[in-house]
Design an enzyme around this catalytic site. Structure first.
Site, mmCIF file in Angstrom:
data_model
loop_
_atom_site.group_PDB
_atom_site.id
_atom_site.type_symbol
_atom_site.label_atom_id
_atom_site.label_comp_id
_atom_site.label_asym_id
_atom_site.label_seq_id
_atom_site.Cartn_x
_atom_site.Cartn_y
_atom_site.Cartn_z
ATOM 1 C CG HIS A 1 11.110 -22.712 13.869
ATOM 2 N ND1 HIS A 1 11.052 -22.475 15.445
ATOM 3 C CD2 HIS A 1 12.423 -23.330 13.641
ATOM 4 C CE1 HIS A 1 12.275 -22.760 15.899
ATOM 5 N NE2 HIS A 1 13.102 -23.312 14.798
ATOM 6 C CB CYS B 1 0.797 -2.397 4.862
ATOM 7 S SG CYS B 1 1.112 -3.559 6.327
ATOM 8 C CG HIS C 1 9.781 -26.657 13.342
ATOM 9 N ND1 HIS C 1 9.325 -26.161 14.630
ATOM 10 C CD2 HIS C 1 10.931 -26.999 13.476
ATOM 11 C CE1 HIS C 1 10.118 -25.756 15.309
ATOM 12 N NE2 HIS C 1 11.411 -26.383 14.665
ATOM 13 C CB THR D 1 2.417 -2.344 11.104
ATOM 14 O OG1 THR D 1 1.164 -2.956 10.419
ATOM 15 C CG2 THR D 1 2.286 -0.936 11.700
ATOM 16 C CG ASP E 1 -0.388 0.153 2.502
ATOM 17 O OD1 ASP E 1 0.969 0.207 2.666
ATOM 18 O OD2 ASP E 1 -0.930 0.363 3.592
HETATM 19 C C1 RB5 Z 1 -1.960 2.659 6.194
HETATM 20 O O1 RB5 Z 1 -2.007 3.829 6.980
HETATM 21 C C2 RB5 Z 1 -1.688 1.474 7.413
HETATM 22 O O2 RB5 Z 1 -2.750 1.502 8.326
HETATM 23 C C3 RB5 Z 1 -1.186 0.297 6.783
HETATM 24 O O3 RB5 Z 1 -0.367 0.271 5.920
HETATM 25 C C4 RB5 Z 1 -1.062 -0.898 7.585
HETATM 26 O O4 RB5 Z 1 -0.068 -0.571 8.364
HETATM 27 C C5 RB5 Z 1 -2.059 -1.580 8.168
HETATM 28 O O5 RB5 Z 1 -1.588 -2.548 8.982
#
Ligand code: RB5
Length: 151
Positions: free
Chosen positions: A98, A65, A133, A67, A8
């Site tokens: 694993h 993304c 595993h 995180t 994203d």
């Molecule tokens: C986008 O702002 C953010 O929420 C997305 O990239 C991600 O981190 C969601 O898990």
């Protein structure tokens, strides 16, 4: 190894850095978006790449993304997928040795490009250890078969 990539907007810059690395290393990939300057929903782009892994067209996916969390959640909805966020060398290693993950999820807002590239290197190079595993991963897929049977 056929790799599918997707991000994203929050993962876009990190994806660019990883793409630079993959190109330099001669590792083939296909990027399923997003492009620069878009604000998009990670669900749409993650799903687009992971569908191709489920179909067998691609072997694995790397998703980006903010995180790594949202992309991992999306990917894990698909049958046959084990997606893990990774944030250091150890998690990158055990994701493969694993968990036998076939999708890696990285966070553009939590990882430096250098660390992300190191994670990708490890994740592409390590193999599944099997043994105990194997039994655990099989139990995950048994659960998937039990809980997600088509009606
Ligand atoms: C986008 O702002 C953010 O929420 C997305 O990239 C991600 O981190 C969601 O898990």
């Amino acid at each position: 190894m056929k790799l599918a990539l997707a991000s994203d907007h929050a993962g876009y810059e990190l994806k660019k850095e990883v793409i630079r690395y993959l190109q330099e290393a001669g590792i083939k990939f296909t990027d399923f978006g997003c492009g620069p300057g878009e604000s998009v929903d990670y669900v749409d782009y993650g799903a687009e790449a992971v569908r191709r892994v489920v179909s067998g067209e691609f072997d694995r996916a790397i998703l980006f993304c903010g995180t790594g969390l949202g992309m991992a959640v999306v990917a894990n909805k698909f049958p046959g997928i084990i997606a893990t966020p990774c944030w250091d060398e150890f998690t990158a290693t055990v994701s493969r040795t694993h968990n036998n993950a076939n999708v890696l999820a990285l966070g553009g807002r939590v990882l430096s490009p250098e660390l992300a590239i190191r994670i990708v290197q490890i994740w592409l190079e390590k193999g599944f250890e099997g043994g105990r595993h194997e039994r655990r991963v099989k139990k995950i897929f048994d659960l998937e078969a039990e809980l997600c049977q088509k009606k």
